[in-house]
Structure formats: C-alpha cells, structure tokens
Scaffold this motif. Structure first.
Motif, short mmCIF file in Angstrom:
data_model
loop_
_atom_site.label_atom_id
_atom_site.label_comp_id
_atom_site.label_asym_id
_atom_site.label_seq_id
_atom_site.Cartn_x
_atom_site.Cartn_y
_atom_site.Cartn_z
N ASN A 94 -22.19 -80.41 61.25
CA ASN A 94 -23.22 -79.38 61.26
C ASN A 94 -22.71 -78.00 60.83
O ASN A 94 -23.42 -77.02 60.96
CB ASN A 94 -23.91 -79.29 62.62
N LYS A 95 -21.49 -77.93 60.32
CA LYS A 95 -20.97 -76.67 59.80
C LYS A 95 -21.39 -76.51 58.35
O LYS A 95 -21.59 -77.49 57.62
CB LYS A 95 -19.44 -76.60 59.90
N ILE A 96 -21.52 -75.27 57.91
CA ILE A 96 -21.87 -74.98 56.53
C ILE A 96 -20.57 -74.67 55.78
O ILE A 96 -19.78 -73.84 56.22
CB ILE A 96 -22.84 -73.79 56.43
N GLY A 97 -20.36 -75.37 54.68
CA GLY A 97 -19.13 -75.20 53.93
C GLY A 97 -19.38 -74.94 52.46
O GLY A 97 -20.48 -75.16 51.94
N ILE A 98 -18.34 -74.48 51.78
CA ILE A 98 -18.32 -74.35 50.33
C ILE A 98 -17.62 -75.62 49.85
O ILE A 98 -16.41 -75.77 50.05
CB ILE A 98 -17.58 -73.08 49.88
N PHE A 111 -22.80 -79.89 56.55
CA PHE A 111 -22.16 -81.20 56.62
C PHE A 111 -22.72 -82.00 57.80
O PHE A 111 -22.70 -81.55 58.93
CB PHE A 111 -20.65 -81.02 56.79
N ASP A 112 -23.24 -83.20 57.51
CA ASP A 112 -23.69 -84.12 58.55
C ASP A 112 -22.70 -85.28 58.56
O ASP A 112 -22.75 -86.17 57.72
CB ASP A 112 -25.11 -84.63 58.26
N ASN A 116 -23.08 -88.94 56.85
CA ASN A 116 -22.30 -88.78 55.62
C ASN A 116 -23.13 -88.19 54.49
O ASN A 116 -23.21 -88.74 53.39
CB ASN A 116 -21.67 -90.11 55.18
N ILE A 117 -23.74 -87.04 54.78
CA ILE A 117 -24.49 -86.33 53.74
C ILE A 117 -24.21 -84.84 53.84
O ILE A 117 -23.84 -84.32 54.90
CB ILE A 117 -26.02 -86.58 53.83
N LEU A 118 -24.41 -84.18 52.70
CA LEU A 118 -24.39 -82.73 52.66
C LEU A 118 -25.85 -82.30 52.58
O LEU A 118 -26.58 -82.71 51.68
CB LEU A 118 -23.60 -82.23 51.45
N GLU A 129 -25.64 -87.43 49.17
CA GLU A 129 -25.06 -88.52 49.95
C GLU A 129 -23.59 -88.67 49.60
O GLU A 129 -23.19 -88.53 48.44
CB GLU A 129 -25.81 -89.82 49.66
N ILE A 130 -22.78 -88.97 50.62
CA ILE A 130 -21.34 -89.11 50.44
C ILE A 130 -20.98 -90.57 50.64
O ILE A 130 -21.19 -91.13 51.72
CB ILE A 130 -20.57 -88.24 51.44
N GLY A 131 -20.46 -91.18 49.59
CA GLY A 131 -20.04 -92.57 49.66
C GLY A 131 -18.62 -92.70 50.20
O GLY A 131 -17.88 -91.72 50.29
N GLU A 132 -18.25 -93.90 50.53
CA GLU A 132 -16.93 -94.18 51.08
C GLU A 132 -15.81 -93.80 50.11
O GLU A 132 -14.74 -93.37 50.51
CB GLU A 132 -16.83 -95.66 51.44
N ASP A 133 -16.07 -93.94 48.81
CA ASP A 133 -15.06 -93.63 47.81
C ASP A 133 -15.13 -92.20 47.29
O ASP A 133 -14.32 -91.81 46.45
CB ASP A 133 -15.19 -94.59 46.62
#
Length: 149
Positions: A94-98, A111-112, A116-118, A129-133
């Motif tokens: 839940n933090k906001i990042g660059i 960041f969730d 696994n999503i931004l 969506e953030i994949g495993e790779d």
C-alpha cells in the motif's frame, strides 16, 4: 557482462533538483494544531520552531523531489504536486513508489503486495499486473508531498 540501463521518468513525472545549504531555516510551528470545527477560546497556542528541511529532507543522499505531471494517481496525487521521495525506504504493501516494471519508464503507483499489482488511484487508468517473471525497479517511496492551494 550485463549492463542495465536505468529507465527514465515517464511523462507523468518530472525530476526537481534541490540543493541543501549550510544554513537551516526554521519556521513557526504550532504543535497543538488548529481546530477545523469550533475552536475553544481557551486554547493557548504554544509556538515552537521547526526546520522543514530537517523534517522533510533528511538523509539528502537518499532524498529526491519529483513533480507530478499526470493524473493517474488522482485524487491522492494531483498535477503539480511536489513529491518527496526516499530511496532508502522499502517498498511495502500500500505504499506509493516511483516504479519501473521490466525496465519501462518510471511511473508513480501504489503497490498491492497481496494481489501483485501496481494501482492507479484514478479509476480511469488501468492497474499494472505484476507477473512472477516481472522485475520491479523501485527508485524510491513517496514519503510526503507538497501541494499549492
């Protein structure tokens, strides 16, 4: 040998350089705050002095400023907001990042970790969506922001 090129900031962000000088400027600070409702006439304002640079620009080697140029994080962040970003902080849930995904341009997103999503706080923009790779490069965490009224 592998050389990794650091991605540039996306068009929704602008790097803002700053320079720390030896002199510290202190401003008046009322630690008891101000009432947003009906203030008590008996309230006694206790004036203190704080240094904004020592509060918000600590560890200058790990601090940088970025201006928001896009509205994917609206209403949390708005165009023109000045972000105070810390590169020595960990990217937590839940933090906001660059952030950059797979060496794409840096963007500002929430960041969730569980899903696994931004997240783009503005529902008109898609989440990433953030994949495993996938590889996430975190330039820093937004710790504070300054907004002109």
């Amino acid at each position: 040998m592998s050389i990794v090129k650091i991605p540039k900031l996306s068009s929704e962000l602008e790097f803002v350089p700053f320079e720390l000088l030896e002199d510290e400027i202190k401003v008046k600070y009322f630690s008891d705050g101000v009432q947003a409702g009906f203030p008590s006439p008996a309230d006694d304002f206790k004036e203190q002095r704080i240094s904004l640079d020592s509060k918000y620009l600590t560890n200058p080697d790990a601090t940088f400023l970025v201006r928001v140029k896009g509205d994917s994080m609206y209403p949390t962040l708005q165009i023109g907001d000045l972000l105070i970003v810390k590169s020595d902080k960990e990217l937590l849930d839940n933090k906001i990042g660059i952030l950059s995904v797979n060496n794409t341009e840096f963007t500002v997103k929430r960041f969730d970790k569980e899903k696994n999503i931004l997240i783009a706080d503005n529902k008109s923009f898609p989440n990433i969506e953030i994949g495993e790779d996938d590889t996430i490069l975190c330039l820093g965490i937004v710790q504070h922001f300054i907004r002109d009224l």
